[in-house]
Scaffold this motif. Structure first.
Motif: not given
Length: 337
Positions: A82, A85, A151, A182-183, A203, A221, A223
């Protein structure tokens, strides 16, 4: 590296893992920028919108996907990194839904009590400050909270032709509701069917550990995710349950009821992963994790509960999972445009 943009229509949403035709076929190494709707399909937009009146429980937790990954076969490992987001609306919604949540009677914890009041909270997004505002319903209190996007739902199709609701977390991933998704995180999932058929959604602009009332700050969201595939074989470490890796931690996710069984699953899976990463005997890994593990509760409200078992990389000898794939994906993420 170019990014493939995906924005589904309502008719293209998936509400299950398994049993849905692929939305798109992609190759390993693809970067996707995916729009996903909130858990309520946008039905709650103001505090007077009540879930009992506005939310159709047949259509909750809409997923964007599934994506068929070319060459993915049972026994392979899907890696989803990821990259970013970004809130796709200027508000998020949360709700106390009748007979749903961690501190109310439910269909499984049945008591002779009325449901808690059906209540909706709207969190306005301040993009400049990167905050969402909690506004109390019964007092004048307002608090600006940092946006920490994640997410709630990431998963692949289950094995054996199963079709599972997007409300369920299980060994295929699903509705785990962990803020660790998460990112900067790479999620490893075992492939159960040809093409993997992964979907993402649900999200959250932020969520506390446990998701106590059953809903986070739910929001649409955008992503950005990098998709990679690790082929199976004698040298591959097939994740029986979801594994997560970021720059600082090794993590495993267990989902079950009761909550202690979710904890047990996560512990056993990290013991197993430590055997692969460090060559540790299970008893030694068990002892080591007893002294260093962190166990945040992901959710206590879904069809299954989820816990995350974490170990800090800084406490351990350097190791590389799946040939150092996480670090490679981090480098590739920096080239996206």
């Amino acid at each position: 590296m170019d990014v493939v943009e995906v924005t589904p229509t309502f008719e293209q949403y998936a509400f299950t893992f398994g049993g849905v035709a692929p939305l798109m076929r992609i190759r390993p190494g693809t970067a996707l920028r995916v729009w996903s709707d909130d858990a309520f399909c946008g039905a709650l937009q103001k505090t007077s919108d009540l879930s009992s009146e506005k939310v159709d429980l047949r259509f909750v937790n809409p997923q964007t996907g599934p994506f068929h990954v070319e060459g993915a076969e049972p026994g392979d490992t899907l890696a989803l990194h990821f990259v970013a987001m970004e809130p796709a609306r200027d508000w998020g919604a949360s709700a106390a839904i009748p007979f749903f949540g961690g501190l109310t009677s439910t269909d499984r914890v049945a008591t002779l009590q009325d449901p808690l009041p059906d209540t909706t909270w709207i969190y306005e997004l301040d993009r400049a400050a990167n905050t969402v505002t909690f506004a109390a319903q019964h007092t004048d209190l307002e608090i600006a909270l940092p946006v920490e996007p994640m997410l709630g739902t990431v998963g692949v199709a289950p094995p054996g032709g199963e079709v599972r609701s997007s409300l369920v977390p299980e060994r295929f991933g699903g509705n785990m509701d962990t803020p660790q998704m998460r990112p900067g995180t790479t999620c490893y999932l075992g492939v159960n069917v040809e093409g993997a058929l992964f979907s993402i959604g649900d999200g959250h602009y932020r969520q506390g550990e446990g998701e106590a009332c059953g809903t986070a700050v739910e929001g649409a969201m955008t992503t950005t995710v990098l998709v990679e595939l690790v082929k199976g074989g004698a040298s591959a470490a097939f994740p029986a349950w979801p594994r997560l890796e970021d720059d600082t931690h090794w993590m495993t996710v267990g989902s079950s009821r009761p909550l202690e069984d979710a904890w047990r699953i996560g512990q056993v899976e990290l013991v197993r992963w430590f055997g692969e990463l460090h060559g540790l005997h299970p008893m030694d890994a068990y002892q080591l994790l007893t002294q260093i593990s962190e166990v945040p509760i992901a959710n206590v409200v879904d069809a299954n509960y989820s816990t995350v078992v974490k170990a800090r990389k800084s406490l351990l000898p350097r190791a590389a999972a799946y040939g150092g794939l996480h670090d490679d994906l981090r480098r590739r993420a920096a080239t996206l445009r």
